[in-house]
Design a protein around this motif. Structure first.
Motif, mmCIF file in Angstrom:
data_model
loop_
_atom_site.group_PDB
_atom_site.id
_atom_site.type_symbol
_atom_site.label_atom_id
_atom_site.label_comp_id
_atom_site.label_asym_id
_atom_site.label_seq_id
_atom_site.Cartn_x
_atom_site.Cartn_y
_atom_site.Cartn_z
ATOM 1 N N VAL A 59 1.847 14.433 3.735
ATOM 2 C CA VAL A 59 2.053 15.810 4.165
ATOM 3 C C VAL A 59 2.216 16.737 2.970
ATOM 4 N N GLU A 60 1.866 17.983 3.196
ATOM 5 C CA GLU A 60 2.130 19.034 2.219
ATOM 6 C C GLU A 60 3.311 19.843 2.732
ATOM 7 N N LEU A 61 4.359 19.952 1.930
ATOM 8 C CA LEU A 61 5.577 20.659 2.311
ATOM 9 C C LEU A 61 5.382 22.172 2.234
ATOM 10 N N PRO A 62 6.272 22.951 2.832
ATOM 11 C CA PRO A 62 6.146 24.407 2.775
ATOM 12 C C PRO A 62 6.100 24.972 1.353
ATOM 13 N N ASN A 63 6.684 24.253 0.390
ATOM 14 C CA ASN A 63 6.659 24.739 -0.995
ATOM 15 C C ASN A 63 5.433 24.259 -1.776
ATOM 16 N N GLY A 64 4.489 23.582 -1.080
ATOM 17 C CA GLY A 64 3.261 23.142 -1.729
ATOM 18 C C GLY A 64 3.319 21.732 -2.280
ATOM 19 N N ARG A 65 4.491 21.135 -2.355
ATOM 20 C CA ARG A 65 4.596 19.761 -2.836
ATOM 21 C C ARG A 65 4.131 18.783 -1.762
ATOM 22 N N ARG A 66 3.812 17.574 -2.188
ATOM 23 C CA ARG A 66 3.357 16.547 -1.245
ATOM 24 C C ARG A 66 4.444 15.498 -1.056
ATOM 25 N N SER A 67 4.464 14.904 0.128
ATOM 26 C CA SER A 67 5.464 13.892 0.434
ATOM 27 C C SER A 67 4.895 12.916 1.459
ATOM 28 N N LYS A 68 5.705 11.905 1.801
ATOM 29 C CA LYS A 68 5.326 10.884 2.780
ATOM 30 C C LYS A 68 6.258 10.971 3.985
ATOM 31 N N ARG A 69 5.718 10.692 5.159
ATOM 32 C CA ARG A 69 6.516 10.613 6.368
ATOM 33 C C ARG A 69 6.128 9.341 7.124
ATOM 34 N N ASP A 70 7.121 8.554 7.509
ATOM 35 C CA ASP A 70 6.880 7.390 8.373
ATOM 36 C C ASP A 70 7.212 7.811 9.799
ATOM 37 N N ILE A 71 6.218 7.719 10.683
ATOM 38 C CA ILE A 71 6.349 8.215 12.054
ATOM 39 C C ILE A 71 6.097 7.088 13.045
ATOM 40 N N VAL A 72 6.971 6.973 14.039
ATOM 41 C CA VAL A 72 6.756 6.041 15.141
ATOM 42 C C VAL A 72 5.973 6.768 16.236
ATOM 43 N N ARG A 73 4.794 6.233 16.563
ATOM 44 C CA ARG A 73 3.991 6.776 17.658
ATOM 45 C C ARG A 73 4.279 5.964 18.917
ATOM 46 N N HIS A 74 4.643 6.651 19.991
ATOM 47 C CA HIS A 74 5.048 5.978 21.227
ATOM 48 C C HIS A 74 4.383 6.676 22.408
ATOM 49 N N PRO A 75 3.936 5.939 23.429
ATOM 50 C CA PRO A 75 3.242 6.579 24.553
ATOM 51 C C PRO A 75 4.130 7.414 25.463
#
Length: 212
Positions: A59-75
């Motif tokens: 992801v690109e943060l609001p300040n322009g930096r990049r980061s990682k997000r671990d997301i659980v996808r669930h139905p």
């Protein structure tokens, strides 16, 4: 940003906060929310399981930096606050491996692909407890843990119950209790009931019970 600048920004964004009664503005409906958004640049499968997937997002943060997000996808899921004619709530007792103990919860289950949450709610109530409702209505929807999961749980109120006999899945082991609503509310407010959907369902029913 200084505290004074933060306060000015809040007041600028909502005149009601500056001069009158505070008003609720839902997420993404406040003009200031646009600057909070992250831009999803990519998404990879980290783990694929039986009932959920874990995705790794760039992801690109609001300040322009990049980061990682671990997301659980669930139905998603549906849950039922089932109220008997005598004013008792139908609860299920089941062992939860993640907590390594038995919990007390309202009946609930995962949505099948393309399934209507209302139909899922009726199915899970019947399978887990043996009760079928002659009347069922929507209560609310909760994001179970929006910090890392997209799971939405749709909660319904079932009344005018008839008992047809339970038929749980082969890997599902539950006991059923009928508990007065007042006792359930007391347990929720004392912190003895921790399951999120049960807490919300009980409080939602308590809030609308005078209209039943």
């Amino acid at each position: 940003m200084s505290n004074e600048e933060c306060e000015a920004k809040v007041i600028e964004g909502d005149d009601e906060l500056a001069g009158g009664e505070p008003m609720l503005v839902l997420g993404d409906e406040d003009p200031r929310d646009a600057e909070l958004h992250e831009k999803i640049l990519g998404e990879d499968m980290a783990y694929q399981g039986k009932i959920l997937d874990v995705r790794s997002l760039d992801v690109e943060l609001p300040n322009g930096r990049r980061s990682k997000r671990d997301i659980v996808r669930h139905p998603g899921a549906a849950a039922v606050v089932a109220l008997t004619d005598s004013g008792k709530i139908v609860l299920v007792r089941q062992y939860r491996t993640a907590l390594d103990r038995v919990t007390v919860e309202i009946p609930a289950g995962k949505l099948d692909p393309g399934e209507d949450p209302l139909e899922c709610a009726k199915r899970e109530l019947r399978e887990e407890t043996g009760f079928t409702p002659r009347r069922i209505r929507y209560l609310t929807t909760i994001a179970s843990s929006c910090g890392f999961s997209d799971e939405l749980i749709h909660i319904y109120l079932a009344t005018q119950l008839e008992f047809d006999g339970a038929s749980p899945d082969d890997d599902e082991f539950v006991n059923v209790d009928l508990v007065p609503l007042s006792e359930l509310i007391d347990a929720v407010l004392d912190g003895k009931i921790e399951d999120a959907k049960t807490v919300v369902g009980a409080l939602a029913l308590d809030a609308v019970s005078h209209r039943l």
